[in-house]
Structures are given as C-alpha cells and as structure tokens.
Design a protein around this motif. Structure first.
Motif, short mmCIF file in Angstrom:
data_model
loop_
_atom_site.label_atom_id
_atom_site.label_comp_id
_atom_site.label_asym_id
_atom_site.label_seq_id
_atom_site.Cartn_x
_atom_site.Cartn_y
_atom_site.Cartn_z
N ASN A 115 91.93 -60.59 -25.13
CA ASN A 115 93.34 -60.36 -24.81
C ASN A 115 94.06 -61.64 -24.41
O ASN A 115 95.23 -61.62 -24.08
CB ASN A 115 93.46 -59.35 -23.67
CG ASN A 115 93.12 -57.96 -24.15
OD1 ASN A 115 93.40 -57.61 -25.30
ND2 ASN A 115 92.48 -57.17 -23.31
N LYS A 169 109.37 -53.62 -24.93
CA LYS A 169 110.20 -52.96 -25.92
C LYS A 169 111.53 -52.46 -25.36
O LYS A 169 112.27 -51.79 -26.03
CB LYS A 169 109.45 -51.76 -26.52
CG LYS A 169 108.08 -52.10 -27.06
CD LYS A 169 108.10 -52.17 -28.58
CE LYS A 169 106.71 -52.30 -29.16
NZ LYS A 169 106.42 -53.63 -29.63
N GLY A 223 108.70 -45.70 -11.36
CA GLY A 223 108.31 -45.32 -12.72
C GLY A 223 106.81 -45.11 -12.81
O GLY A 223 106.31 -44.54 -13.77
N ARG A 224 106.11 -45.59 -11.80
CA ARG A 224 104.67 -45.30 -11.75
C ARG A 224 104.25 -45.29 -10.28
O ARG A 224 105.09 -45.37 -9.40
CB ARG A 224 103.89 -46.32 -12.56
CG ARG A 224 103.91 -47.71 -11.98
CD ARG A 224 102.97 -48.56 -12.80
NE ARG A 224 102.67 -49.82 -12.18
CZ ARG A 224 101.96 -50.75 -12.80
NH1 ARG A 224 101.51 -50.54 -14.01
NH2 ARG A 224 101.69 -51.88 -12.20
N ILE A 273 117.97 -37.46 -16.06
CA ILE A 273 118.29 -36.88 -17.36
C ILE A 273 119.55 -36.01 -17.27
O ILE A 273 120.30 -35.88 -18.23
CB ILE A 273 117.06 -36.11 -17.90
CG1 ILE A 273 117.03 -36.20 -19.43
CG2 ILE A 273 117.02 -34.67 -17.43
CD1 ILE A 273 115.64 -36.13 -20.00
N ASP A 274 119.84 -35.44 -16.08
CA ASP A 274 121.05 -34.64 -15.94
C ASP A 274 122.16 -35.43 -15.24
O ASP A 274 123.11 -34.86 -14.74
CB ASP A 274 120.74 -33.36 -15.17
CG ASP A 274 120.09 -33.65 -13.83
OD1 ASP A 274 119.86 -34.85 -13.54
OD2 ASP A 274 119.82 -32.70 -13.07
N ASN A 326 113.57 -44.90 -14.93
CA ASN A 326 113.35 -45.03 -16.37
C ASN A 326 114.62 -45.59 -16.98
O ASN A 326 115.48 -46.11 -16.26
CB ASN A 326 112.94 -43.69 -16.99
CG ASN A 326 113.92 -42.58 -16.64
OD1 ASN A 326 115.10 -42.85 -16.44
ND2 ASN A 326 113.43 -41.37 -16.56
N GLU A 327 114.75 -45.49 -18.31
CA GLU A 327 115.87 -46.15 -18.96
C GLU A 327 117.23 -45.58 -18.53
O GLU A 327 118.25 -46.19 -18.72
CB GLU A 327 115.73 -46.11 -20.48
CG GLU A 327 116.04 -44.77 -21.14
CD GLU A 327 114.84 -43.87 -21.22
OE1 GLU A 327 113.77 -44.27 -20.72
OE2 GLU A 327 114.95 -42.77 -21.77
N ASN A 379 95.27 -50.76 -4.08
CA ASN A 379 94.90 -50.40 -5.46
C ASN A 379 96.07 -50.19 -6.40
O ASN A 379 95.91 -49.61 -7.47
CB ASN A 379 94.02 -49.15 -5.49
CG ASN A 379 92.55 -49.54 -5.46
OD1 ASN A 379 92.19 -50.64 -5.92
ND2 ASN A 379 91.72 -48.67 -4.92
N PHE A 412 99.22 -52.03 -8.46
CA PHE A 412 99.83 -53.30 -8.87
C PHE A 412 101.30 -53.31 -8.47
O PHE A 412 101.97 -52.29 -8.54
CB PHE A 412 99.71 -53.50 -10.37
CG PHE A 412 98.32 -53.88 -10.80
CD1 PHE A 412 97.89 -55.20 -10.68
CD2 PHE A 412 97.45 -52.94 -11.30
CE1 PHE A 412 96.61 -55.56 -11.06
CE2 PHE A 412 96.16 -53.30 -11.68
CZ PHE A 412 95.74 -54.61 -11.56
N GLN A 464 106.07 -51.07 -14.50
CA GLN A 464 105.49 -50.75 -15.80
C GLN A 464 106.36 -51.33 -16.91
O GLN A 464 107.53 -51.63 -16.71
CB GLN A 464 105.41 -49.24 -15.96
CG GLN A 464 106.79 -48.61 -16.04
CD GLN A 464 106.71 -47.12 -16.24
OE1 GLN A 464 105.88 -46.45 -15.65
NE2 GLN A 464 107.57 -46.60 -17.08
N ASP A 465 105.77 -51.49 -18.10
CA ASP A 465 106.54 -51.94 -19.25
C ASP A 465 107.69 -50.95 -19.45
O ASP A 465 107.52 -49.76 -19.33
CB ASP A 465 105.68 -51.92 -20.52
CG ASP A 465 104.62 -53.01 -20.47
OD1 ASP A 465 104.56 -53.74 -19.45
OD2 ASP A 465 103.86 -53.13 -21.45
#
Lengths: 541, 1048
Positions: B416, B791, B839-840, B855-856, B864-865, B949, B951, B955-956
C-alpha cells in the motif's frame, strides 16, 4: 480610377454573393474523422456486430459486474461483510445516501446499456441485406441484455423510468418512473422474444452469448422475484416453475459433477455451458490497454498482500465471509472449504491459516491457493496461482462471473414447488444440488412443512450461491434482510473474534434501517435533472 | 548561433551598401530642451525624405552635409515630441524639443487597424514591449500580471515555461475555456503558446477588454482579445543591431515546515504504541526514545529535490531598411534550468520579418517565425497518485539510532506504500515535450487610392509536438508499478491555414468629419491529429522512449484526427466629428463548421460612442482637465471553444467498449456523444462605460471603466438525467454575469532632467455570478480529483453565487473529554445526548464538524455530504499592480508591486500532510501536527492520531472543511530592475549606439498569510470549476538576473 474602384466593388460583391450562397456551405461542412455518425450507423452486418458487442460491454464495467454490483452490492448481507475500518463502501455499511458515487455509476452504466440496446432494437430492423432469422437472433440478444439491465434496475431501485427508445436529444431528461409492474412487463416481453428467437447454447459457436435456455431461466428468476416482496404476486410461482420446467425438460443444461470445478472454470476462463447458462466474460487484457477486466477474486477474494516481484496474485479482499456462512455448512459439504477460505498471505509474504471466526475470506473466486503454509521469502510458504494468465495483474482479473447457473434452475424449481404444493415434490431438485456438493439426500422429516422447507431453501441458496450477487436480493424478496442481519450480529457477538473485529463487522447490522434499506435511493443527479422523478419516499425522511 | 551570425553579417552588408550621399552644404546645430534649455545629447537628426541623418554629441551638437539648402530636419529624442525644422539656407540651426508628458497620441491596436488613443472609443489596455522585456522572465506572460487593469494573470504553479491563465474581466464560461483570443501581427490564433515568441520581439501588447472593441473578432471575442504586435524593420535608412544578454539564478524561496526530528519521533512513538506490543518493541529497539532526537539536525527532503538553478536569455536582433524595404531579424535563446531537479525549459525563437515596396501603391511583406520549445518535468502536480511533493514532505526527517534500512522511512515491501524516494522519482522520470512552432505570413498592401487601401494576407501556422513520458527502473512505476519500466510517446500536430483580407476607406468627408470604414473577410482551416504509442515492462531503461520496441507489453496504439473551419465577414466604421464626437460600429458574421447546418452562422454587432469633452469650451474653461473623454459601448461577442464534432451524435470505440466471447476479444462501440442539435455560440453581451481624465498637462491621467457582461447560452457540459444514458451533454444552457470596475492611474511625479519618477497604478474589481444552470439544476458539484482516494465534491457552482466556490464541512474543532460519557467498566466513550458524530465512531481527540443538515433538512446527528456548505471564495475582491519608474542621471530603477486580495485557497496539502494517520501511519507531517490533540494537549486544532482505539481523522468523504481554507491574499514585489546606461559620447567612439547594464529580480518577496509555498497557485483540473486549489504544486521560484543591452 473611379471606374477601377467601381469594378473592384462589383467583383467583391459578386464574389461575396457566390461565396455566401454555395461555397460557404460546402466550405463549412466537415465530417467527423475518427468516429461514426450515429444516424449513419447500423448499415451493414459488421456494424450490427460492433453495436451488439458494445451492449455486452456494459455487463463487464467496473460499475456493474466488474465490482460495484458484484461485490459492493453484496456487502452487508449475512454472507459477506465489508472489512475495512474506513467508510469507503458506504453501501456495505448502510451509510449510503443518494449522493453515493457507486449508486450513480451503476445506475448510469445500466442505463447506458439500455440506451445502446434501444438504439440497436430501433435501428437494426432497418439494416439492409440481412437474413431475417439472423436479424431476429441479434435482436433477441439485444433484448435479452436490455431485460437484464432493467431487471437489475427494478430489483435494486424499484420503479424506474422506462426508456424503450433511444435518447436522441437533450430534452429527454424528464421521465417519470414507470410502475414496477410496467417495468416487469417489458422485461418479460424482452425475455420472451429472446427465448423465441435466440439459438440454443448447443448450437452457438461462441460461448458468452445470450441463448435460449438462459432466457427461459432468466424468466424464471424474474417471475420468482415478482412473487416475492415487494410485489408479492404469488401467482408468479407457477410461471417461474413453468420456465424452470422448460430448461429441465430440455435436458442439455446440467450440473457439473464437481462444485469446485464450476468455479475453477470461471477462474481459468473455461466455458462450461452446460452448468453456466449465462456468465459475464472478463478478460485480462489490461497489458494491451484494453479494459475488459474485472475485480472478481481481487476485491472479493482471499487477501494476498505480498507483492515484491509484481507477479503475485495480489488481492485487496474488501469482503469477509460471514461467520454465519462458515457455520451453515454441514460436515462433508464440499462447498464449505471452497466458498470459505481459511488462509491469508500478509504483506511480509507469510501464508497462515485463519482461526478467527469472523476473519474468513470469500474463497469462491480465489486467485491463489497455498501449497504449504509459511513464509514465501524464505521458501517455507508456497502457493499456486489459479488464474489462467501468465502474470496476474495486481488489481484486476479476467475471472468470469456467473449470472445464471443450472443449479439455480433446480433451486428455483424447488422453491416454487414448495410455495405452490409444499415440499413433497421439491426434495428431488434440492437433492440434486446437495448430492453434487457431496451430501446425501436431505432428511424429509426435518423439512416436512412449507415453512421448514422454505427455511432450508433460504439457507441452501446461500450455501450454493454465496458471493454470486444474489444474496441481498434473495433476502429482500423474502423480506428477511433485517432479520438475517440481526441474527448474524448475534453470531458475531458470540464468535471468538476480538472486540475490535466484532465492532467492525457488526456495523452493517447496526446501521440497517428496514424503512429504507430494502431499496436503493435514486442517484441525486437523476432526481435533480429528471424533474418528473421524485426520490423514493423512504429516502426523503 | 553561428549560422545566424553569418546571415546577420550578410544582411548588414546588403542593407548598408548602396547608401551613398552627395556632399554639398555643411550645416551645424544644437538640440536643446525647450523646458529648461539644457542640451540634449543623443538626439536623432534626420533629413526629411532621405535616409540621411546623425546623432547629437555630448554637448547636444550635430553637423550634417545637405544636398539642398531647403531641406527639412526631423529631430526626435525619447521623452520629447518630434520636431521638424526647415533649414532655409541657414548654416547653423538651433532645435528646441518639447518634452512629451503623457503620450496621449500613442496608437493602440484595435483589430484590423490601429487608432490613436485620443480616438479610442472602447476599453483597450496596453503594455509596451520594453516593459515586458524588462522583467527577468522566460515567457512574456509571466511579466503581465498586474500590468493591465481587468486582466487577471495567474499561475497554475511554478512549472518552468508553462503558460499562465489569463482571464479578462472575469470568466464567462463555466465548463468552457476562458482564455482570450490571441492576434499575433493581425492573425487570430486560438491556441497560442506563450513560449513561441520572444519578449524582445514584442512591440506592443494590446488587450481589447470590452465588447465594443472585441466584437470585430465575433465568435471568438467574448473572452477578450490580446493583440501582440511585433517589432518590424526600421524604415529610416539606419540599421540597428541590438544585443540583449542576461544570466541569473532562480531558487524556491520557501519550504513547507515539517515536524522536527523530535516531534516526528514523538509522533512515531504514539503511533507504534497504539498499534500494539510488537510495534512498541520495534520502536524501542530502533528509535529508543524521542529524547534522543532533541537536537538532531533534520534531513530536509525538500532541500534535496530543490536547487538553485541557472537561467539565461540571449537575444540578438537586426532591424534596418529604408522606405522601400525593411527587415527585422531576431534570434533568441532562453534556457531555464528548473528549481526542482531534472526539470527545465528552453526555447529558441527565430523571427524574420520583411517589407518591400513594389510600387508606390503596392507593398509586399511577411514574416517567418520558427520556435523550438522544450519543456522538461511537466505535470509535477498533475499526477495525483505519484507526488514528489508528498514524498518530500512525508519522508521521515531523521534516521533511527539503530538503523532499520528504510531510506526516509520508506517500506518498499508494503504494497500500500505509494511513495518513492522523491530524488529518484525526479531523476529517473523523463517527462518532456518538444515543440516546433512555425508561423508564416505573406501580405500585400495595395493603395487603390489615397483613401482606399486593400490588404490581403495568407498565413500558415504549424505546431508539431512530441511528448515523452518515461519511467526508468529506479522509480515507483519501474520497480513497484504493474507496468514496470515503461514509456509513452505522443505525437501531436496542429496546423492552421488562414487568410485575412481587408479593404479600408479613410477620408475627411467634410470639414471636421473623418470617416474610416473597413470591410473584411477571413477564412480558416484548422486541423489537428495525434498518435500515442505505449510500451511496458522493458528490460532496460537505457534508451528511454527512443527505443519503444524494447518493451514486451505494447498497448494498442491510439490515433485520431480533427478539423474545423471558420469563414467570416466583417465590417467596421469609425466616424469622427470635430474631434469631439467619435462613433465606432463593428459587425461580424462568423460561420463555423463546429455547428450543425442552420446554426453555423453567428452575428456579432457592437457600437461605441466617445465624447471628447475636453474639446468643449465649458470643460476647457474650467482649467481643471487636460483631457476628459467619456466612452460608452455595447456589443455582442461569442465563444466557440468546443470540440470540432460536438454537434454530431457520435459512435466511437474505446478501451472499455469491447467484449470477449469464448476468450476472444471483439471490438464493440459505444455512444460517445449526444448532439444537442441546435448547439450554437456562447453569447456574451457587454456594456462598458469609461472615462479618461488628464490633469496638470496630463502629468496625471486616470482611466476608469465600469462594465457588466452577461454570458448566455453557455456552452456547458450540462448534467443530464443519468437515465438518459448520458451523464453530461454539451448544451447551450445557463448564464453567468460578470460586472466590475477598473481603474488605472498614471502619474509623472517628477520630471527633471536628471531625475524622473513616473508611477502607474491599476486596480480591478470583478463580481462573478452564476445566473442560471441547466433547467432544474440549482448547483453543479465538482470533485477536483487531486487525490484518487478522495471522491468527495469540493467545489460548488450554485445559482446566485460565483462560479467555482469551495465547498465542504464546517469544522467545529476537536471532540474533548467533556463531550462524552465515560464508562469505566468497558473503557468506552459515548457521545453525550444531542452531540453529532463525525460520520463514524468518535472519541476524545477526533475531528469534530458542525451538523448543519440531514436528509430531511434538519441536523441528523451525523456528518455526511448534506452538511457541506460554501466554505471559501477563491475569487479575489480586487487585484492590481503598482509600478514606479525612476531615472536618475544614467540610472534607471523600476519597482513593480502586484497583488491579489480576498481570494481563498483550498490548501489540500494540509488535508494530506497535517492529518495524522490519514495516508500513512509513519509519514512525517507538516509542523502544526506536532501540536495535535493528546489527552495532555486538548487543543481544538489538529486532531489526535488515535485515542481510545478511535482514529482522529475523518472518514473519506468528510475530509474537506473550512479548517483548510486559507486567505490567499498577497502582495508581491514582482519585479525590481536597476539599470545603468552609459553616456553616448563614451560609446560613440566604440561605435556603440547605446549600452545598458542591469540587474533584475522577479518574485523577490511575497507578503502573505498563506502557509503554502506560494499563494499564486491553482492546480485544479477543471478550470473555472476548481480555482484556488493547492496540492503538490511545483513551488514558485524567485529569480535574480544580470544583463547587458547593447545597440549598434
């Protein structure tokens, strides 16, 4: 001098008029040099074949069966779980939104296939000088493929815009979703035409083409899907059974005696058309700059992280086989060790055996197998490459991917029979599949009710078809996806995995929301640009 | 150079023979300044109508032998108005020159003709060639920033010799090309390489900014027009040989500050401990303890890839001729060694220009321009997988006490690991582009009558390019990549054949009324094609791409060809009433093969009015103004920058469109383009109001322009409903508006014989706004794709806001202990009720964002986005330049400051290199990461590596936030030039006309708060959609040069 000027002006005016009227137009006409003009295409058989191959190509894209639909869509079921700490496969963790890029790319690619097929279906009837039977066979292939694309759209996204003629201009954006019934109507009509006009596989020179029995088999799958959730048209069980009967009665398609060999054939690009009724053809030609490869066995295979000479069968392996799958096989089932691999090769080249319940790999499309455990650098660890290529590519493979196997005909038949008449006449079909896996006939007493047999079929389908992209849709049509994930999480909790691993693999089950995760959201760009399509109500909350 | 010297000698011989004189009357004289009576040495004195002339000596004296006692003498000197004096039989002549304050009668090029500045009706900016030539740069465009109001010149990065982005009055197009049309010596060119001309050959540089001026270029005029007029041969019978040589050095003035050895090892300790016992053990074995590295000198990887590099330019030109024939020849050689190793730029420009008068009425002329351009080390920032800047920053700054054999911390066994030794990457990757650019032109001027003039011209322009990309063995590709040692060769060929013909009528039609009318026609055929071959897995890297057949894995070769044609008719009328009222009308009809029949023709009118109010008594009586002019213009222009065949629905083959049956690959085709049948020009209508003012005898002049331009029917790669089978289709949809103000002030602060001080200041304000997109579409989202793994959309073009705004999450610091409930039994941190996660899974020390929506439309407890908003505006609020020119006796000094204010930069380097653990556990990071969150240091700045534990990095998909948006405002000391000109008398003895020694610096200092290498950066791939992005850019260099300018 004045006369000079006058005559000069006259000449100029005449020249301008002449130039303006006739030569301008021809001067300004430049035909495309390195592309065909769409309107002038399909004028002979060569172009018909080029166009047809182009429709097939959409099956083998990364966004469809190359990775997204074959591996990503399969993540987050009771057989396969996304194994990375990050969230780059939100679909597998049920954290996706309408903006998800993979949802958009799969949707777009399926519709690209549909548009290519629509062009073909509209234009090829006018191609001059073609034998009618041949023309209909070509049209049958195009309609088979269009049905396949629409079937994937319908089962993942539900009601979708139904486009049956080519997109010819930019005003085509706005089209409401057709009802699920209407979409299935087109799928059935296309597959029926295909079944009538396609040649039988035994009469085809080349493997990989749509064929008559595959069309019947796909019809069976379509009817079976319609019989389940959400349409629940139970009368379709009979129709599905009828289609299975056609294939079974035909008798040419049959099980390969070895379950393992079926997949070794996919891995090595050998064509066993008797069992594999329709498969996606991938070919490793990346070295020539041709992208007909997929990620089967690399992304959903057995991890291999050692890569010092660039010739190793590297595998990211983003999916873990579930503890449920591992434990679902009874002793002696030859499918167990093939489908659930218990070995890994790490970055240092250490090939070891897996003991942790939650860390087994999808073994079905494995690129490699150990010969001896140990370290590759010091020679104690050895392995063999299974793929039929001289040098495996790091990221891509030529491993084919099944769409329809004869085993599915048998299990569909068994399921329909049970749903219609109960298990009595269904055992035989189930037993054919069991026997091939090295198991004895099922004990009828243990599954002697419709419900028990249904449960058996549900498990049997996982044992037989795991990682073949059927599981999530099977669970959805039985309406037990949530139940299955809950059950799985209990098994994960009870497993011998570490706490960190348990947390990792319980994410899908924890995030799953039955209110919206049985259907994919329409891609954001679609609902923005298609003003007649509003998002599924499930996804508006 | 040798050959050209011989040619030069030949030319000199040719021109100087045949110039003979007949001695009759000898006269003497002096030339003095009218202002202060001082004598003027070095002034030109020429006998009118002849080629005879001389130059005044140290005391301003001259002597001449005349053929006729009634001759007229013409006298000129820089900075003074030329004067004619009749001899009238006198033996001694005293000529007085009046100093010229502001050259209001300078001519500017306006497309197919020139007008004097006083008669100008549109908005045209001008830079003189000698100003550009004063900057120590390799291509003229690098000297342009800040010179002309309304012209925004910005760099992508510091790659040697790469063209700059020039945007005039804000970008019109969203997905199209916003670069202006170039007109080189009257020939319009759509793809003009700034390297294909020598700065020394540029006479003047005119920018047509408003539509009333640029409409004469019709369908190509919407982005503004840059007219470059090159120098031509002298016609006064003299010959001038000019030599300009300069040599200097360049260096990268800044380094990104990375963590010190101590901080790095401390970070590494944290990483290793969190990974488990065996890792910790490994750490103790090799590294022992961070304390061991307290005062260790770091290994500076940036220093290893950067260097001070030589830059040189040599130019020799010969200009000569007489009324009958003239010739201009110039040879130019530029060599710029890149400041990153194994990069560089060099070019040779050769220019031969001639005119020859066949008869009184007919004149023939033309030019032949040949350039060789070589660029090495391209795309340092372009490839987002392999970045040498990334490797230079993240390689560890120190070796462990007990060496682990990993150079820079690179673990070559890790599959990687995408990094590679940046020194090796640069040294062993050959990326070059060689270009041969040839331009030829032949014209005939024919004066049908005194008023009616015909000009015919034919032009040929060819640009042959060879591009090579070769990865030698000791590169990531060569040793770890799947292609092994591999090479790609690309040949590209562009050629344009065109003709441009005009008929001009110019006459005083009545008392005080002048009419100039022009009609013209142009035709152009532009063709291009390319061929690409690639071979891989080569057994040796001995020959690079010079022996491609050594590879054993050839890819399918690729080729394609394109062509487009343009046919145009145009006309122009200039009417001047009593020098007071000026009217300009333009009209052009363009027909293009790029559009389908029925839409091929576009029509572009414009009109402009100017009122020279200074001529009105009520203004001149105020005794306030020395010049006052109002200008008003409106016009319609177009933009046709689309693919040659975009108007066709096309079927094509590509590497993805085939399929294999029975293990046999078969070609297949796909629908490659959907035509929007009525595709047509992008149309820009522009309104301009301008005012020119002069005060104190034009010692202070001011020009202000206000404009508004609306671009409709944008040629937009518009989003489609994906179910059509198309993601985007080029359509005429959407609208963009730019409006703004430009101000230029020129002052003569001091004008004494021995000390002169002039200043020029300009400032521009532009407001860009998206008015409409494709129907139903509120916004266009763009992922600039600077790193393959990430992305998420990072830019947004939204109705009502400027094009290409930076888009992302709002950072809310870092989660702290008080945000959690702690369960001692399980050791788990659970977020307190009502607090969103990122997000995580989160823990103290994790990055925290603001939960703005769900979303609403309501906050939904996660990120999120839907939580992304506009977080930065990459468009400057204003930009401009300030020049101060000083002349003291023989010294001249120019100080040029240039700025940009209020533009934001998305510093993606910080996303990658200031985010512990994001891209590699053991990577070194930028210095701020040393101050990351730890339980002992509960900062709200950089998040933790890992705590409980979990990070700390997001997140991406949640990477871009306002934390990485920085103010990109800057003020640059762009150019400093100090020169010394030797006095004439001293030189005349050596036969030298003039000699100037100079030193010059470019980009000497930048005042900015930006933390990256340089705020003049924008490496986004998608033009106007992704401005102001900095990731792994080639750092900008500073230059210092010394040189000599000699004229013979």
């Amino acid at each position: 001098m004045k006369r000079n000027i006058t005559s000069l002006f006259k000449i100029a005016v005449v020249a301008a008029v002449v130039a303006g009227s006739t030569s301008c137009e021809s001067f300004l006409t430049v035909e495309p040099k390195s592309s065909w003009v769409t309107e002038a295409f399909y004028k002979n058989q060569d172009e018909v074949i080029l166009g047809l191959n182009g429709i097939y190509s959409y099956l083998g894209q990364d966004a469809t069966y190359g990775q997204v639909m074959s591996a990503m869509f399969d993540a987050g079921t009771d057989e396969a779980l996304y194994n990375r700490n990050n969230n780059t496969w939100p679909l597998g963790l049920y954290t996706h939104t309408p903006a998800d890029v993979n949802i958009a790319s799969a949707w777009l690619t399926l519709y690209k296939g549909i548009d290519a097929a629509n062009n073909f279906i509209e234009r090829v009837p006018e191609t001059p000088d073609m034998d009618e039977a041949k023309r209909n066979a070509y049209l049958g292939e195009a309609r088979f493929l269009r049905a396949l694309f629409y079937f994937d759209l319908a089962r993942w996204w539900g009601p979708v815009p139904l486009r049956t003629s080519p997109t010819t201009n930019i005003d085509a954006n706005n089209l409401a979703a057709a009802s699920l019934e209407e979409v299935y109507e087109l799928i059935i009509s296309d597959l029926t035409f295909a079944a009538q006009n396609l040649p039988h596989a035994k009469n085809q020179n080349e493997s990989g083409h749509a064929n008559k029995m595959a069309a019947h088999g796909m019809l069976a799958r379509v009817y079976l899907t319609m019989a389940g959730y959400p349409l629940q048209k139970t009368e379709m069980y009979a129709k599905a059974a009828e289609q299975c009967d056609i294939v079974i009665a035909d008798g040419w398609h049959r099980l390969n005696p070895s379950y393992k060999q079926v997949f070794l054939n996919y891995i090595t690009n050998k064509y066993d058309r008797n069992e594999s009724m329709f498969e996606i053809e991938f070919a490793m030609m990346r070295d020539q700059g041709i992208r007909e490869d997929g990620r089967i066995g690399q992304i959903n295979g057995v991890q291999f992280y050692y890569y010092p000479t660039q010739t190793e069968p590297f595998a990211y392996a983003m999916l873990q086989a579930s503890v449920k799958l591992k434990k679902s096989y009874e002793a002696g089932d030859q499918r167990a060790s093939w489908n659930v691999a218990d070995f890994i090769c790490n970055a240092q080249g250490n090939i070891t055996q897996i003991k942790n319940d939650v860390l087994y790999w999808p073994g079905k499309f494995r690129r490699w197998e150990p010969i001896t455990f140990g370290k590759i650098p010091d020679g104690t660890g050895t392995y063999k490459v299974l793929e039929g290529v001289s040098v495996p590519d790091k990221n891509f493979t030529g491993i084919n991917y099944p769409v329809l196997r004869y085993a599915d005909i048998l299990l569909m038949k068994a399921e329909c029979e049970n749903e219609i008449n109960g298990p009595a006449n269904a055992y035989a079909f189930l037993n054919q599949v069991r026997n091939r896996a090295g198991l004895t006939d099922i004990n009828p007493a243990a599954v002697n009710s419709k419900e028990l047999f249904r449960k058996e079929i549900q498990d049997e389908r996982m044992r037989e078809f795991c990682f073949e992209g059927l599981r999530k849709q099977d669970l959805i049509r039985w309406n037990i996806l949530g139940e299955a994930l809950t059950g799985l999480n209990q098994m994960i909790e009870a497993s011998n995995g570490t706490a960190v691993n348990k947390t990792l693999f319980k994410r899908a089950g924890e995030n799953y929301n039955p209110a919206k995760h049985n259907i994919m959201p329409y891609p954001l760009q679609e609902t923005v640009m298609n003003q007649k399509l509003s998002q599924h109500t499930e996804w508006l909350q | 150079m040798k050959k050209s010297q011989i040619i030069l000698l030949l030319l000199i011989t040719l021109i100087t023979t045949g110039l003979d004189t007949l001695a009759q009357t000898k006269i003497t004289g002096t030339v003095t300044s009218k202002d202060n009576g001082e004598t003027i040495p070095g002034a030109n004195v020429v006998v009118k109508g002849t080629t005879q002339g001389t130059i005044t000596d140290m005391d301003g004296k001259f002597s001449l032998v005349l053929n006729s006692p009634n001759a007229v003498l013409q006298c000129s000197f820089i900075g003074f108005k030329p004067v004619e004096t009749a001899v009238n039989g006198q033996k001694e002549i005293h000529i007085k020159l009046e100093s010229e304050l502001i050259a209001i009668d300078e001519v500017v090029a306006v497309g197919y003709s020139t007008v004097s500045k006083r008669d100008l009706t549109g908005s045209v900016g001008q830079v003189k060639g000698d100003v550009l030539a004063k900057s120590p740069v390799t291509n003229y465009d690098q000297a342009l920033a800040g010179r002309v109001a309304g012209v925004q010149v910005s760099s992508a990065d510091g790659t040697p010799g790469e063209g700059l982005s020039i945007v005039i009055r804000g970008g019109n197009s969203i997905t199209g090309d916003n670069s202006p049309l170039y007109v080189i010596d009257g020939i319009p060119m759509e793809n003009f390489d700034p390297g294909s001309i020598s700065s020394h050959d540029i006479e003047s540089f005119d920018v047509l900014k408003d539509a009333s001026a640029s409409a004469i270029y019709g369908s190509r005029g919407a982005n503004g027009v840059i007219i470059i007029t090159t120098k031509k041969g002298k016609e006064d019978g003299t010959t001038e040989i000019s030599l300009n040589s300069s040599v200097g050095t360049q260096w990268i003035p800044t380094r990104l500050e990375v963590m010190s050895p101590y901080d790095y090892v401390k970070y590494l300790e944290e990483v290793m401990i969190s990974q488990g016992e065996s890792y910790e053990e490994n750490f103790r074995t090799h590294w022992v303890s961070p304390e061991e590295y307290r005062n260790v000198r770091p290994i500076n990887w940036q220093d290893r890839i950067m260097r001070s590099a030589l830059i040189q330019n040599h130019n020799l030109s010969v200009s000569g001729g007489n009324k009958k024939s003239s010739i201009y020849l110039s040879v130019d050689y530029t060599d710029q060694v890149g400041t990153l190793i194994n990069t560089g730029f060099n070019k040779a420009n050769n220019n031969l220009k001639f005119t020859h008068r066949i008869t009184d009425k007919a004149q023939l002329g033309g030019y032949l321009y040949y350039s060789y351009i070589y660029r090495n080390g391209l795309d340092i920032s372009g490839n987002n997988r392999l970045s040498i800047i990334r490797d230079a920053i993240t390689f560890r700054p120190v070796r462990p006490l007990v060496d682990d054999g990993k150079e820079g911390g690179l673990d070559l066994d890790d599959p990687n690991e995408l990094r590679f030794d940046p020194v090796k990457t640069l040294s062993n990757t050959d990326r070059y582009k060689k270009q041969d650019v040839i331009r030829g032109n032949l014209f005939l001027n024919y004066d049908i009558t005194k008023a009616l003039k015909l000009k015919l011209s034919g032009n040929y322009n060819v640009d042959n390019r060879k591009e090579s990309l070769f990865f030698k063995k000791d590169t990531y590709e060569g040793t770890k990549g799947i292609d092994g040692i591999n090479g790609t060769l690309t040949y590209r060929h562009y050629q344009t054949l065109s003709t441009s013909n005009t008929l001009t009528y110019s006459k005083k039609i009545a008392r005080g009324q002048t009419l100039t009318a022009l009609v013209g026609t142009e035709a152009q055929i532009a063709e291009n094609d390319y061929f690409i071959a690639k071979n891989k897995k080569m057994p040796t890297d001995a020959f690079g791409t010079d022996k491609l057949e050594l590879g054993i894995e050839p890819e399918l070769p690729v080729s394609a060809a394109f062509e487009n044609r343009l046919l145009s008719f145009f006309g122009n009328v200039n009417y001047n009433y009593k020098e007071r009222y000026l009217l300009t009308l333009n009209y052009r009809a363009d027909g293009s093969s790029k559009f389908a029949q029925g839409n091929q023709w576009g029509y572009f009118p414009s009109a402009a009015l100017a009122w020279r109010m200074i001529e009105e008594d009520f203004i001149s009586d105020l005794n306030l103004f020395s010049n006052l002019k109002l200008r008003l213009g409106y016009g319609i222009t177009g933009n046709n920058r689309i693919g040659d065949f975009a108007a066709f629905s096309l079927i094509n083959y590509n590497e993805f469109s085939g399929y294999s049956f029975n293990e046999r690959y078969q070609l297949g085709v796909y629908h490659y383009n959907l035509a929007s049948a009525d595709l047509k020009w992008e149309t820009t209508s522009q309104f301009n109001l301008g005012i020119d003012m002069g005060f104190l005898d034009n010692r202070v002049t001011l020009t202000a322009d206000f404009y508004r331009k609306n671009t409709r029917d944008l040629l937009l790669n518009a989003d489609m409903a994906l179910s059509t089978g198309y993601s985007q289709v080029l359509q005429n949809v959407g609208e963009v508006q730019n409006q703004g103000m430009e101000l230029s002030v020129n002052t003569i602060n001091i004008s004494k014989r021995d000390f002169k001080w002039n200043s020029a200041f300009n400032i521009s304000f532009n407001k860009n706004k998206t008015i409409a997109l494709n129907s139903g579409q509120e916004a266009l989202y763009t992922n600039p794709d600077w790193y393959f793994r990430f992305k998420e959309y990072q830019y947004i073009t939204k109705i009502g806001e400027p094009v290409g705004m930076i888009y992302g999450l709002k950072r809310d610091g870092v989660y702290q202990f008080e945000d959690f409930n702690y369960d001692e039994a399980t050791g788990k941190y659970t977020l307190k009720e009502g607090l969103p996660d990122n997000g995580r899974a989160v823990a103290p020390g994790s990055v925290k964002f603001k939960d703005l929506s769900g979303i609403d439309g309501k906050p939904d407890g996660t990120i999120n986005e839907l939580d992304r908003v506009v977080i930065g505006n990459p468009h400057p609020k204003h930009f401009g330049g300030l020049t101060n020119d000083f002349r003291y006796k023989n010294f001249d000094l120019q100080l040029f400051l240039q700025w940009s204010y209020g533009n934001d930069i998305l510093n993606a380097n910080r996303i990658m290199f200031e985010n512990p653990g994001l891209i590699g556990n053991q990577y070194n990071l930028l210095a701020p990461a040393a101050d990351r969150w730890t339980p002992e240091n509960p900062t709200n700045g950089v998040q933790t590596y890992r705590f409980a534990n979990v990070f700390g990095f997001p997140q991406d998909g949640n990477l871009v936030s306002d934390f990485y948006i920085e103010d990109g405002s800057y003020l640059k000391l762009k150019t400093v030039t100090l020169g010394y000109t030797f006095s004439k008398s001293f030189l005349n003895k050596a036969g030298i006309k003039s000699c100037r020694l100079y030193v010059a610096g470019q980009n000497l200092h930048t005042w900015t708060n930006y933390s990256g290498y340089d705020p003049d950066v924008s490496v986004g791939k998608y033009g106007a959609l992704t401005p102001g992005l900095d990731y792994s850019a080639y750092p900008m260099s500073s230059t210092f040069m010394g040189g000599v300018q000699i004229k013979f």
